[in-house]
Design an enzyme around this catalytic site. Sequence first.
Site, short mmCIF file in Angstrom:
data_model
loop_
_atom_site.label_atom_id
_atom_site.label_comp_id
_atom_site.label_asym_id
_atom_site.label_seq_id
_atom_site.Cartn_x
_atom_site.Cartn_y
_atom_site.Cartn_z
CG ASP A 30 -3.74 -2.91 1.54
OD1 ASP A 30 -2.96 -2.42 0.72
OD2 ASP A 30 -4.79 -2.37 1.91
CD GLU B 262 0.80 -1.12 1.08
OE1 GLU B 262 0.90 -0.44 0.05
OE2 GLU B 262 -0.29 -1.51 1.53
#
Length: 730
Positions: A343, A379
Site C-alpha cells: 500500500d 501501489e
Amino acid sequence: MEVWPGHPYPLGATFDGTGTNFALFSEVADRVELCLFEEDGTETRVEVTAVDSYVWHCYLPQVQPGQRYGYRVHGPWDPSQGLRCNPDKLLLDPYAKAVEGGIDWDESLFSYNFGDEDSENHQDSAEHMMKGVVINPFFDWEGDRTPRTPYHKSVIYEAHVKGLTMQHPEVPEEQRGTYAGVSHPAVIEHLQKLGVTAIELMPVHQFVQDSTLLEKGLRNYWGYNTIAFFAPHNEYSAASHLGSQVQEFKAMVRALHQADIEVILDVVYNHTAEGNHMGPTLSMKGIDNTAYYRTVDDDQKFYMDYTGTGNSLNVRHPHSLQLIMDSLRYWVTEMHVDGFRFDLAATLAREFYDVDKLSTFFELVQQDPIVSQVKLIAEPWDIGPGGYQVGNFPPQWTEWNGKYRDTVRDFWRGEPSTLGEFASRVTGSADLYENSGRRPFASVNFVTAHDGFTLRDLVSYNEKHNEENGEDNNDGESHNRSWNCGEEGPTDDPEVLAMRARQQRNFIATLMLSQGTPMLLHGDEAGRTQKGNNNTYCQDNELTWINWEKVDTPLVEFTSVITHLRHEHPTFRRSQFFDGRPVDMGERAEGDPMPDIAWLNTDGTPMVPADWDEPLARAVGMWLNGQGIAGVDMRGRRITDVNFIVYFNSNPEPVDITLPPASYGMKWEEIVDTAGEHADGAVREHSSTLRMAGKSTVLLRAWEAPEEEPDASVAASVAAAVYAASPDDA
C-alpha cells in the site's frame, strides 16, 4: 516467577516447546517491564534486566501459548525531541504474532490529557488496551507446496475476507467473515470457476477501529490502519481460543494452495494506527518513537505524513527496516503466503524527501533470499511530492498500473484521442516498463479496485454517492471516468440495462485479453453494487459484502469463459513485449514474415500514424500472430498458438468491419461478442464484412477445418482385415 536471561533474538515472543523467550528493541528505554495478564485482567510485572545492543530480553520457562502480555517502557519524556516514553501506557509488542481484543479509545490510551496536548497523562491504559498473545508456532502443513504460478499465467482476484464470505449461503454462519470462510469449498469452487490463480486479500494484519468512525456508528472496513505487522486480524477468526487466528489463517492458506490458488497480502508498512501527535500511544510510539516514525526535523513533536493518516514509518532507521523485513519473511516462511501488494509503496522509498527507487528498503528486498522470490506488487503512489511513480519501481517489482485503469475507462466511455494510448495499455504498457528490463507482466492491469466504483457502478453512475459515509459526499474521488449509460443509478429501462451489461463485458474482455497481469475486483464478475459509493472504507455492512442471492449469473459465466480463454491461449499472456518492428502490411511481398502484432482499420487495412491521431477514432482491430510469440516454454520449446483478431468499438453506433485480406488468415470463427450478436461460432471468409454493435468487443479466431474423426466401427475393422489379407499384387 522464574526468570532467565534469554536471548536478544528473535525479537518478539517465541515459544520453543518448553517456555517463551521475550525480546524488545528500544534504544531510549531506561527500564522495561514485561507485563503478563490473566483472563480476569490481573497483571504480573516482570523486570527485564538483560539488554544487548538495545534489545531487552528474558526467558520465562513457565509461559505457554495463550499467555497475554504487553510492555511498559520507562525512559525520557520530551515530545519536542520526539521522546514519548510513559510507563503508564501498556504497549503492544511490535512483533506480537497474535492479538487479543481491541481498544476502546479511553483517555488513558493517550499520552496527554484531553484539552491540553502539551500535558503528560498518567492514567494507566492496561484495562483499555489490546494485548499480545504467545502463540504455538507448530502446525501440520500436510506437505503444503506453493503454486508458484508465473506472473504471465496469473489472474489475481482482489478480495476482502469479510466482504467475500459474509453473506455466502453455503458458508456456515459461524465461518462467515473469517479465514475459515475464505477456505470453504464453495468459495474455492467459485474462484476456480473464474480461473483465479491468486487471491489478493485486503489488509489482514491486526488493525484498529478509528474512533471518529465508531462515533458515527461506522467501522473501518478496509483495514488500512495496522498496529501489528505479524498478527492476523483477530476479528476474522471463527475460533474463539487465544491465538487461534494464526492456526486458522494457516489452514486457509493450505486449502487455497491445494486448489492451486496463491495468497497475496495487501500490506500496510507505510504508517500505523498510532496517528500523529494527537493520536494514542499503543506500541512503537511509546517504545522508541523516533526509531520507528519520521518526525519533523525542526520540531520532533510532529510527524511527517506522506500517507494522509498522521504518520509515516521511518524506513531510514535500521530497526524499523528490520521490523518490515522480519515481518515479510515471517509471512512467507511461517504463514506460507506467496506475495505482497504494498500500500502506498512510494512512501517506503522516501529516505529523505524524494522518492528513491534505489532506497535502502528496495536494496534489502533485492538481496533477501526469501522475500525477493515471492510476488512483489507496488501501489506506486503516495500523497507526498513526486509521489506518483507508475513505471518507476525496480525491475523485480510489478505495479498496479493506474494509467491502464484510466485509459481503458476513457476509451470505453468514448473520450476522444484515446485510441493510441489504449493500444499501448492493452499490449503491456511497454512505454512504462520495457526500458527498465521488465516484462509485460510488470503491469498489473485493473479497471476497478477496492478504492473506487465497482464495475457495475462504473457503468451505472456518473457521480459518486457517498452520503452514507457521513462526510456530506465530500470524500472519495470526484473524477471517476465513469458513464451511467443514460440514467443515473437504478433503472428499469431495458436499453440502459442492456448497455450496462455490454459495458461490463467490454471491460472484463479488455482486461483478460490485454498483455500484463489482470486483476479482478471481488464481486465484479457477479454484478456487485455499492449504490454509487466509491469510498467504502467505513462501510462494514451489506453495502460492501457480496450479495450471493443476487448474483448476475450470466456475467459470472462470461467472466469464466473469457478468463479460461486467456489461460488456454498463450497469445494473450505473452512473457515478452511485442517486437514492434515497422512492417508495411499493405506492400507485403509474398513470403515476407508477418509481424507479431498488426493494428487494423475498420476497412481491413493497416493503421497508419494519421489514423492514430484522428480525435474521433474509436474502433480498431488487433491482429495477434500465434506464430510470433517471443520466448520459449519451461522446457525450452517454442511457444505457438492460433491467430486471433480482437475488434474494439467504443463508438455508440454500429460500425461495419471489413476483415483483413487472406495474408492474415483465410477464415475466421466468431467466438466472443460482448453485444451477443457474433459469438455463435459462425465462420467468416477473409475480406468479408461484419457489422459490430456500438460499444462492443468481438473476438475472432483463425478457423481450421476440424480433423476427420477416426472410424472406430466394426465395418472399418473388417475392411482393414480384408485389405491386410489380400495378395500383395491384388
